[in-house]
Design a protein around this motif. Structure first.
Motif, PDB file in Angstrom:
ATOM      1  N   GLY A  22     -28.384  25.613 -14.375  1.00 28.93           N
ATOM      2  CA  GLY A  22     -27.310  26.521 -13.968  1.00 28.93           C
ATOM      3  C   GLY A  22     -26.369  25.934 -12.934  1.00 28.93           C
ATOM      4  N   VAL A  23     -26.032  24.655 -13.066  1.00 31.29           N
ATOM      5  CA  VAL A  23     -25.173  23.973 -12.091  1.00 31.29           C
ATOM      6  C   VAL A  23     -23.705  24.310 -12.345  1.00 31.29           C
ATOM      7  CG1 VAL A  23     -24.286  21.699 -11.418  1.00 31.29           C
ATOM      8  CG2 VAL A  23     -26.758  22.096 -11.569  1.00 31.29           C
ATOM      9  N   SER A  24     -23.005  24.682 -11.276  1.00 37.19           N
ATOM     10  CA  SER A  24     -21.564  24.947 -11.342  1.00 37.19           C
ATOM     11  C   SER A  24     -20.878  24.292 -10.153  1.00 37.19           C
ATOM     12  CB  SER A  24     -21.275  26.456 -11.318  1.00 37.19           C
ATOM     13  OG  SER A  24     -21.829  27.117 -12.430  1.00 37.19           O
ATOM     14  N   PHE A  25     -19.774  23.621 -10.408  1.00 33.08           N
ATOM     15  CA  PHE A  25     -18.928  23.078  -9.341  1.00 33.08           C
ATOM     16  C   PHE A  25     -17.591  22.683  -9.951  1.00 33.08           C
ATOM     17  CE2 PHE A  25     -21.186  19.357 -10.984  1.00 33.08           C
ATOM     18  CZ  PHE A  25     -20.187  18.405 -11.098  1.00 33.08           C
ATOM     19  N   HIS A  26     -16.626  22.360  -9.110  1.00 30.39           N
ATOM     20  CA  HIS A  26     -15.321  21.918  -9.588  1.00 30.39           C
ATOM     21  C   HIS A  26     -14.842  20.741  -8.755  1.00 30.39           C
ATOM     22  CE1 HIS A  26     -14.114  24.560  -6.221  1.00 30.39           C
ATOM     23  NE2 HIS A  26     -13.094  23.727  -6.103  1.00 30.39           N
ATOM     24  N   VAL A  27     -13.855  20.029  -9.298  1.00 30.90           N
ATOM     25  CA  VAL A  27     -13.231  18.904  -8.602  1.00 30.90           C
ATOM     26  C   VAL A  27     -11.724  19.088  -8.701  1.00 30.90           C
ATOM     27  CG1 VAL A  27     -13.111  16.399  -8.374  1.00 30.90           C
ATOM     28  CG2 VAL A  27     -15.139  17.442  -9.403  1.00 30.90           C
ATOM     29  N   ASP A  28     -11.041  18.992  -7.560  1.00 29.43           N
ATOM     30  CA  ASP A  28      -9.600  19.201  -7.527  1.00 29.43           C
ATOM     31  C   ASP A  28      -8.836  17.873  -7.596  1.00 29.43           C
ATOM     32  OD1 ASP A  28      -9.656  22.006  -7.394  1.00 29.43           O
ATOM     33  OD2 ASP A  28     -10.023  21.952  -5.235  1.00 29.43           O
ATOM     34  N   GLU A  29      -7.561  17.975  -7.849  1.00 27.90           N
ATOM     35  CA  GLU A  29      -6.675  16.816  -7.947  1.00 27.90           C
ATOM     36  C   GLU A  29      -6.762  15.949  -6.695  1.00 27.90           C
ATOM     37  OE1 GLU A  29      -3.780  14.599  -9.943  1.00 27.90           O
ATOM     38  OE2 GLU A  29      -4.229  16.625 -10.633  1.00 27.90           O
ATOM     39  N   GLY A  30      -7.012  14.642  -6.879  1.00 29.73           N
ATOM     40  CA  GLY A  30      -7.023  13.701  -5.770  1.00 29.73           C
ATOM     41  C   GLY A  30      -8.230  13.795  -4.864  1.00 29.73           C
ATOM     42  N   GLU A  31      -9.223  14.570  -5.237  1.00 25.46           N
ATOM     43  CA  GLU A  31     -10.394  14.783  -4.377  1.00 25.46           C
ATOM     44  C   GLU A  31     -11.448  13.700  -4.603  1.00 25.46           C
ATOM     45  OE1 GLU A  31     -13.203  18.528  -3.031  1.00 25.46           O
ATOM     46  OE2 GLU A  31     -12.460  18.505  -5.091  1.00 25.46           O
ATOM     47  N   ILE A  32     -12.207  13.409  -3.537  1.00 23.00           N
ATOM     48  CA  ILE A  32     -13.406  12.590  -3.643  1.00 23.00           C
ATOM     49  C   ILE A  32     -14.585  13.523  -3.368  1.00 23.00           C
ATOM     50  CG2 ILE A  32     -14.651  10.566  -2.846  1.00 23.00           C
ATOM     51  CD1 ILE A  32     -12.056   9.468  -1.739  1.00 23.00           C
ATOM     52  N   LEU A  33     -15.279  13.904  -4.413  1.00 21.21           N
ATOM     53  CA  LEU A  33     -16.416  14.824  -4.301  1.00 21.21           C
ATOM     54  C   LEU A  33     -17.710  14.026  -4.342  1.00 21.21           C
ATOM     55  CD1 LEU A  33     -17.385  17.904  -4.405  1.00 21.21           C
ATOM     56  CD2 LEU A  33     -17.732  17.471  -6.848  1.00 21.21           C
ATOM     57  N   GLY A  34     -18.624  14.332  -3.437  1.00 23.23           N
ATOM     58  CA  GLY A  34     -19.929  13.696  -3.437  1.00 23.23           C
ATOM     59  C   GLY A  34     -21.001  14.639  -3.958  1.00 23.23           C
ATOM     60  N   ILE A  35     -21.927  14.120  -4.750  1.00 20.63           N
ATOM     61  CA  ILE A  35     -23.089  14.888  -5.191  1.00 20.63           C
ATOM     62  C   ILE A  35     -24.318  14.178  -4.643  1.00 20.63           C
ATOM     63  CG2 ILE A  35     -24.417  15.746  -7.155  1.00 20.63           C
ATOM     64  CD1 ILE A  35     -21.902  15.847  -8.780  1.00 20.63           C
ATOM     65  N   ILE A  36     -25.089  14.898  -3.830  1.00 20.18           N
ATOM     66  CA  ILE A  36     -26.253  14.310  -3.190  1.00 20.18           C
ATOM     67  C   ILE A  36     -27.482  15.179  -3.462  1.00 20.18           C
ATOM     68  CG2 ILE A  36     -24.853  13.240  -1.383  1.00 20.18           C
ATOM     69  CD1 ILE A  36     -25.813  15.434   0.530  1.00 20.18           C
ATOM     70  N   GLY A  37     -28.645  14.623  -3.161  1.00 11.56           N
ATOM     71  CA  GLY A  37     -29.891  15.352  -3.351  1.00 11.56           C
ATOM     72  C   GLY A  37     -31.045  14.386  -3.529  1.00 11.56           C
ATOM     73  N   PRO A  38     -32.263  14.851  -3.402  1.00  5.37           N
ATOM     74  CA  PRO A  38     -33.429  13.974  -3.530  1.00  5.37           C
ATOM     75  C   PRO A  38     -33.531  13.380  -4.936  1.00  5.37           C
ATOM     76  CG  PRO A  38     -34.026  16.144  -2.648  1.00  5.37           C
ATOM     77  CD  PRO A  38     -32.629  16.251  -3.130  1.00  5.37           C
ATOM     78  N   ASN A  39     -34.283  12.298  -5.060  1.00  5.49           N
ATOM     79  CA  ASN A  39     -34.561  11.723  -6.377  1.00  5.49           C
ATOM     80  C   ASN A  39     -35.162  12.786  -7.290  1.00  5.49           C
ATOM     81  OD1 ASN A  39     -33.703   9.071  -5.920  1.00  5.49           O
ATOM     82  ND2 ASN A  39     -35.651   8.492  -4.989  1.00  5.49           N
ATOM     83  N   GLY A  40     -34.704  12.803  -8.545  1.00  4.44           N
ATOM     84  CA  GLY A  40     -35.251  13.751  -9.509  1.00  4.44           C
ATOM     85  C   GLY A  40     -34.675  15.144  -9.440  1.00  4.44           C
ATOM     86  N   CYS A  41     -33.582  15.332  -8.655  1.00  6.59           N
ATOM     87  CA  CYS A  41     -33.025  16.680  -8.506  1.00  6.59           C
ATOM     88  C   CYS A  41     -32.041  17.029  -9.623  1.00  6.59           C
ATOM     89  CB  CYS A  41     -32.348  16.837  -7.144  1.00  6.59           C
ATOM     90  SG  CYS A  41     -30.805  15.914  -6.978  1.00  6.59           S
ATOM     91  N   GLY A  42     -31.711  16.054 -10.493  1.00  2.39           N
ATOM     92  CA  GLY A  42     -30.836  16.357 -11.624  1.00  2.39           C
ATOM     93  C   GLY A  42     -29.432  15.812 -11.528  1.00  2.39           C
ATOM     94  N   LYS A  43     -29.154  14.963 -10.535  1.00  8.67           N
ATOM     95  CA  LYS A  43     -27.785  14.450 -10.344  1.00  8.67           C
ATOM     96  C   LYS A  43     -27.321  13.632 -11.546  1.00  8.67           C
ATOM     97  CE  LYS A  43     -28.673  12.103  -6.602  1.00  8.67           C
ATOM     98  NZ  LYS A  43     -30.147  12.292  -6.556  1.00  8.67           N
ATOM     99  N   SER A  44     -28.085  12.612 -11.903  1.00 10.33           N
ATOM    100  CA  SER A  44     -27.664  11.733 -13.002  1.00 10.33           C
ATOM    101  C   SER A  44     -27.687  12.460 -14.345  1.00 10.33           C
ATOM    102  CB  SER A  44     -28.552  10.488 -13.061  1.00 10.33           C
ATOM    103  OG  SER A  44     -28.292   9.635 -11.954  1.00 10.33           O
ATOM    104  N   THR A  45     -28.636  13.382 -14.512  1.00 10.07           N
ATOM    105  CA  THR A  45     -28.669  14.181 -15.750  1.00 10.07           C
ATOM    106  C   THR A  45     -27.409  15.026 -15.861  1.00 10.07           C
ATOM    107  OG1 THR A  45     -31.083  14.249 -15.689  1.00 10.07           O
ATOM    108  CG2 THR A  45     -29.982  15.860 -17.091  1.00 10.07           C
ATOM    109  N   THR A  46     -26.952  15.565 -14.730  1.00 12.50           N
ATOM    110  CA  THR A  46     -25.704  16.321 -14.712  1.00 12.50           C
ATOM    111  C   THR A  46     -24.536  15.431 -15.142  1.00 12.50           C
ATOM    112  OG1 THR A  46     -26.486  17.814 -12.964  1.00 12.50           O
ATOM    113  CG2 THR A  46     -24.101  17.616 -13.244  1.00 12.50           C
ATOM    114  N   PHE A  47     -24.452  14.234 -14.559  1.00 13.41           N
ATOM    115  CA  PHE A  47     -23.420  13.276 -14.961  1.00 13.41           C
ATOM    116  C   PHE A  47     -23.477  13.006 -16.458  1.00 13.41           C
ATOM    117  CE2 PHE A  47     -21.504  10.213 -11.595  1.00 13.41           C
ATOM    118  CZ  PHE A  47     -20.983  11.278 -10.904  1.00 13.41           C
TER     119      PHE A  47
END
Length: 247
Positions: A22-47
């Protein structure tokens, strides 16, 4: 307002396990957004769900308001979406310049241009510009196999920005990079953001790097979004400190 990237209620299940829940987020024009979290939290799967390497179980991904959920990576390339991987994707036998031209062809080239176009597909000037931005001038004609790991990481990032992408997703760009190179690497990314108006999302474990580079952060834990906000707010968030920063 239409966001460059909008992810809504994204889910990815492997059997009975919800890697992204149930991940939701947005990225705006010209923004540098960081996604962080412990190993195995789903970051790369989200990508991987955003970029077509994995098919989401549920949810929606939009690029400039257009639904791109489930599109193949090649289709997303043509729409101006690029990425780097945790593992380097450079071609060891090719020079720095040749790697950049090949990366540009993935976004712009066609079979006809490769058969009948200029040897560099007309991408030579852009390759030279990216070489200058990432300060690889002295390595232009050096095979990637002869670069240090940190230099290969710079080349990998330059390849992601070669075609002036609408959106770039960088998966742990500093992993394995010598600490003495990190400040320069960060400045290169800031230059791309400032001069090209590039919009990008960064998954990163180096907290000092990501906190100083990104304007906004999304924190994930156990496949969900735990918190979202500016670096100062994230540092002060007790839930984030308990789940990640305090480890």
């Amino acid at each position: 307002m239409t966001h460059v990237l909008e992810v809504t209620n994204l889910r990815k299940r492997f059997g009975g396990i919800a890697a992204v829940d149930g991940v939701s987020f947005h990225v705006d024009e010209g923004e540098i957004l960081g996604i962080i979290g412990p190993n195995g939290c789903g970051k790369s799967t989200t990508f991987n769900c955003i970029l077509g390497q994995l098919a989401p179980s549920d949810g929606e991904v939009l690029l400039d308001g257009r639904v791109i959920t489930g599109m193949r990576p090649s289709e997303l390339n043509r729409l101006g979406v690029s990425r780097t991987f945790q593992l380097l994707q450079v071609f060891p036998q090719l020079t720095v310049r040749e790697n950049l031209i090949l990366a540009g062809q993935e976004h712009r080239g066609t079979m006809l241009t490769r058969l009948f176009g200029a040897p560099d597909a007309g991408l030579g000037p852009e390759a030279e510009r990216m070489i200058a931005v990432f300060r690889l001038d002295h390595l232009t004609h050096t095979p990637a196999s002869e670069l240090s790991y940190g230099q290969q990481k710079l080349l990998d990032a330059a390849m992601a920005f070669m075609a002036g992408p609408r959106l770039a997703l960088l998966d742990e760009p500093t992993a394995g990079v010598n600490p003495t190179m990190l400040s320069d690497f960060k400045e290169r990314l800031r230059t791309i953001n400032r001069e090209q108006g590039a919009t990008f999302v960064v998954i990163e474990h180096n907290m000092e790097f990501v906190m100083s580079l990104c304007t906004r952060l999304v924190v994930m834990a156990e496949g969900k979004v735990l918190a979202e906000g500016g670096p100062a707010a994230i540092r002060a968030n007790p839930a984030v400190v308990e789940a990640y920063l305090g480890h």
